[in-house]
Design a protein around this motif. Structure first.
Motif, PDB file in Angstrom:
ATOM      1  N   ILE A 166       0.820  -1.225   0.000  1.00 14.51           N
ATOM      2  CA  ILE A 166       0.000   0.000   0.000  1.00 14.51           C
ATOM      3  C   ILE A 166       0.853   1.275   0.000  1.00 14.51           C
ATOM      4  O   ILE A 166       0.915   1.988  -0.991  1.00 14.51           O
ATOM      5  N   ASP A 167       1.528   1.546   1.121  1.00 10.94           N
ATOM      6  CA  ASP A 167       2.253   2.822   1.259  1.00 10.94           C
ATOM      7  C   ASP A 167       3.477   2.875   0.356  1.00 10.94           C
ATOM      8  O   ASP A 167       4.342   2.017   0.431  1.00 10.94           O
ATOM      9  N   GLY A 168       3.541   3.878  -0.502  1.00 10.27           N
ATOM     10  CA  GLY A 168       4.681   4.009  -1.413  1.00 10.27           C
ATOM     11  C   GLY A 168       4.556   3.141  -2.656  1.00 10.27           C
ATOM     12  O   GLY A 168       5.397   3.175  -3.543  1.00 10.27           O
ATOM     13  N   THR A 169       3.460   2.356  -2.724  1.00 12.26           N
ATOM     14  CA  THR A 169       3.223   1.501  -3.889  1.00 12.26           C
ATOM     15  C   THR A 169       1.881   1.865  -4.530  1.00 12.26           C
ATOM     16  O   THR A 169       1.820   2.189  -5.714  1.00 12.26           O
ATOM     17  N   ILE A 170       0.819   1.826  -3.721  1.00 14.07           N
ATOM     18  CA  ILE A 170      -0.501   2.295  -4.193  1.00 14.07           C
ATOM     19  C   ILE A 170      -0.676   3.770  -3.837  1.00 14.07           C
ATOM     20  O   ILE A 170      -1.122   4.574  -4.654  1.00 14.07           O
ATOM     21  N   ILE A 171      -0.302   4.110  -2.597  1.00  8.37           N
ATOM     22  CA  ILE A 171      -0.519   5.487  -2.113  1.00  8.37           C
ATOM     23  C   ILE A 171       0.704   6.336  -2.391  1.00  8.37           C
ATOM     24  O   ILE A 171       1.823   5.989  -2.023  1.00  8.37           O
ATOM     25  N   LYS A 172       0.457   7.491  -3.047  1.00  7.48           N
ATOM     26  CA  LYS A 172       1.536   8.394  -3.444  1.00  7.48           C
ATOM     27  C   LYS A 172       2.033   9.214  -2.250  1.00  7.48           C
ATOM     28  O   LYS A 172       1.431   9.206  -1.183  1.00  7.48           O
ATOM     29  N   SER A 173       3.106   9.955  -2.472  1.00  2.00           N
ATOM     30  CA  SER A 173       3.707  10.723  -1.376  1.00  2.00           C
ATOM     31  C   SER A 173       2.775  11.815  -0.843  1.00  2.00           C
ATOM     32  O   SER A 173       2.902  12.253   0.287  1.00  2.00           O
ATOM     33  N   ASP A 174       1.800  12.244  -1.655  1.00  2.73           N
ATOM     34  CA  ASP A 174       0.859  13.268  -1.160  1.00  2.73           C
ATOM     35  C   ASP A 174      -0.408  12.630  -0.585  1.00  2.73           C
ATOM     36  O   ASP A 174      -1.415  13.301  -0.372  1.00  2.73           O
ATOM     37  N   ASP A 175      -0.337  11.299  -0.362  1.00  2.92           N
ATOM     38  CA  ASP A 175      -1.456  10.563   0.253  1.00  2.92           C
ATOM     39  C   ASP A 175      -2.622  10.274  -0.684  1.00  2.92           C
ATOM     40  O   ASP A 175      -3.667   9.805  -0.246  1.00  2.92           O
ATOM     41  N   SER A 176      -2.452  10.562  -1.960  1.00  2.00           N
ATOM     42  CA  SER A 176      -3.544  10.280  -2.904  1.00  2.00           C
ATOM     43  C   SER A 176      -3.224   9.000  -3.679  1.00  2.00           C
ATOM     44  O   SER A 176      -2.119   8.453  -3.578  1.00  2.00           O
ATOM     45  N   ILE A 177      -4.207   8.520  -4.442  1.00  2.00           N
ATOM     46  CA  ILE A 177      -3.993   7.343  -5.302  1.00  2.00           C
ATOM     47  C   ILE A 177      -4.147   7.807  -6.749  1.00  2.00           C
ATOM     48  O   ILE A 177      -5.127   8.457  -7.094  1.00  2.00           O
ATOM     49  N   ASP A 178      -3.188   7.446  -7.570  1.00  2.00           N
ATOM     50  CA  ASP A 178      -3.210   7.857  -8.970  1.00  2.00           C
ATOM     51  C   ASP A 178      -4.361   7.181  -9.717  1.00  2.00           C
ATOM     52  O   ASP A 178      -4.664   6.009  -9.470  1.00  2.00           O
ATOM     53  N   PHE A 233      -4.791  -8.893  -4.048  1.00  2.00           N
ATOM     54  CA  PHE A 233      -4.602  -8.826  -2.596  1.00  2.00           C
ATOM     55  C   PHE A 233      -3.892  -7.520  -2.252  1.00  2.00           C
ATOM     56  O   PHE A 233      -2.907  -7.168  -2.901  1.00  2.00           O
ATOM     57  N   LEU A 234      -4.352  -6.813  -1.238  1.00  2.00           N
ATOM     58  CA  LEU A 234      -3.556  -5.745  -0.649  1.00  2.00           C
ATOM     59  C   LEU A 234      -2.665  -6.420   0.389  1.00  2.00           C
ATOM     60  O   LEU A 234      -3.145  -7.210   1.206  1.00  2.00           O
ATOM     61  N   ALA A 235      -1.366  -6.161   0.353  1.00  2.00           N
ATOM     62  CA  ALA A 235      -0.420  -6.818   1.267  1.00  2.00           C
ATOM     63  C   ALA A 235       0.389  -5.733   1.968  1.00  2.00           C
ATOM     64  O   ALA A 235       1.250  -5.093   1.357  1.00  2.00           O
ATOM     65  N   GLY A 294       6.124  -3.793  -4.639  1.00  2.00           N
ATOM     66  CA  GLY A 294       6.421  -3.258  -3.317  1.00  2.00           C
ATOM     67  C   GLY A 294       7.536  -2.239  -3.367  1.00  2.00           C
ATOM     68  O   GLY A 294       8.219  -2.097  -4.394  1.00  2.00           O
ATOM     69  N   ASP A 295       7.724  -1.514  -2.254  1.00  2.00           N
ATOM     70  CA  ASP A 295       8.758  -0.470  -2.245  1.00  2.00           C
ATOM     71  C   ASP A 295       9.676  -0.530  -1.027  1.00  2.00           C
ATOM     72  O   ASP A 295      10.720   0.098  -1.002  1.00  2.00           O
ATOM     73  N   GLY A 296       9.271  -1.288   0.014  1.00  2.00           N
ATOM     74  CA  GLY A 296      10.059  -1.290   1.250  1.00  2.00           C
ATOM     75  C   GLY A 296      10.741  -2.617   1.480  1.00  2.00           C
ATOM     76  O   GLY A 296      10.441  -3.623   0.820  1.00  2.00           O
ATOM     77  N   LEU A 297      11.658  -2.645   2.446  1.00  2.00           N
ATOM     78  CA  LEU A 297      12.366  -3.900   2.727  1.00  2.00           C
ATOM     79  C   LEU A 297      11.433  -4.954   3.326  1.00  2.00           C
ATOM     80  O   LEU A 297      11.732  -6.141   3.285  1.00  2.00           O
ATOM     81  N   SER A 310       2.870   6.398 -11.988  1.00  2.00           N
ATOM     82  CA  SER A 310       2.140   5.227 -12.518  1.00  2.00           C
ATOM     83  C   SER A 310       2.909   3.906 -12.456  1.00  2.00           C
ATOM     84  O   SER A 310       2.852   3.106 -13.385  1.00  2.00           O
ATOM     85  N   GLY A 311       3.634   3.674 -11.351  1.00  2.00           N
ATOM     86  CA  GLY A 311       4.475   2.467 -11.244  1.00  2.00           C
ATOM     87  C   GLY A 311       3.750   1.153 -11.455  1.00  2.00           C
ATOM     88  O   GLY A 311       4.218   0.288 -12.202  1.00  2.00           O
ATOM     89  N   ILE A 312       2.579   0.997 -10.820  1.00  2.00           N
ATOM     90  CA  ILE A 312       1.836  -0.268 -10.954  1.00  2.00           C
ATOM     91  C   ILE A 312       1.330  -0.425 -12.387  1.00  2.00           C
ATOM     92  O   ILE A 312       1.483  -1.471 -13.011  1.00  2.00           O
TER      93      ILE A 312
END
Length: 262
Positions: free
Chosen positions: A11-23, A41-43, A210-213, A249-251
């Motif tokens: 979700i965070d940094g993958t679906i949700i952008k840095s301004d808290d919105s979804i593209d 699935f949201l993971a 995903g974007d995090g470790l 638009s990463g996804i």
């Protein structure tokens, strides 16, 4: 091209952008994938009781939360794996001794060691947490996940324990002092393996972004693992692909490269 059947999205940094919105392109990509009969699935590291609105907005009802400790498939519970009580107590003791804050996630609540600390207030706002209570040592909680707050990187060594647990830095601007507590045997990758087994699918049928470790194990357990362009620098080695950033638009671009969407 193998038959893709399931898509796992952080979700965070993958679906949700840095301004808290979804593209818009992300919403469009998820719709197109669902129309092709691919299960989404949201993971997330987040507690599931805090992502219901987002899941409804995206029309997704299969979820993995708490960094893999709890999974739901089409609205029905698949499994949950609480942490060992003694591990939880150790973490609370170490945090207390070092003036670190801690949030413990149960199935229904977020329990904070201090609700008045500024770093905690910022954390609550950033992750839109609503069901917040003060942790009470006298209660017996089933803790599904934890995040440490206000920790410097040099202090992470304080939490090295025998119990096969490691810390994963939160990959969000302004939240790098936060660390998710990840169990080696309970993480997004193990949850993905469980889901695939439950659905009778193989690794090759699965895609993940995903974007995090904390996404490392998930990306390694699917056929097509995508690290977001804004991903943690150490994540790229575990991903088969690198896509554009969440703000670009990463996804959508990743799925387009696979030929799944137009």
């Amino acid at each position: 091209m193998s038959e893709y059947k399931v898509l796992f999205l952080d979700i965070d940094g993958t679906i949700i952008k840095s301004d808290d919105s979804i593209d818009e392109t992300t919403i469009k990509a998820i719709r197109q994938v669902q129309e092709k009969g691919i299960e989404v699935f949201l993971a997330t590291g987040r507690p599931l009781h805090e992502i219901r609105d987002l899941a409804n907005e995206l029309k997704v009802n299969s979820l993995i939360g708490y960094n893999g400790a709890f999974a739901i498939y089409q609205g029905k519970d698949l499994f949950q794996e609480p942490m060992k009580k003694e591990s939880v107590k150790q973490f609370i003791d170490i945090a207390k001794r070092n003036q670190h804050e801690l949030v413990l996630y149960t199935k229904d609540q977020n329990l904070f060691t201090d609700l008045e600390a500024d770093c905690v207030k910022e954390f609550i706002v950033k992750f839109h947490l609503h069901k917040n209570e003060l942790y009470s040592p006298v209660s017996d909680y089933d803790v599904l996940g934890m995040t440490l707050i206000n920790v410097e990187s040099k202090d992470t060594a304080l939490y090295k324990m025998e119990d096969k647990i490691h810390l994963s830095q939160v990959n969000l601007e302004g939240m790098r002092h936060c660390y998710d507590v990840i169990r080696d045997k309970v993480n997004k990758g193990i949850a993905v393996q469980y889901v695939l087994k439950h659905l009778g699918l193989s690794k090759e049928n699965a895609i993940a972004f995903g974007d995090g470790l904390n996404d490392k194990e998930m990306l390694m357990n699917v056929g097509e693992g995508f690290a977001m362009g804004n991903g943690h620098p150490d994540l790229f080695q575990y991903a088969k692909h690198k896509t554009t950033t969440v703000n670009n638009s990463g996804i959508y671009n990743g799925l387009k490269n696979l030929g799944i969407i137009e």
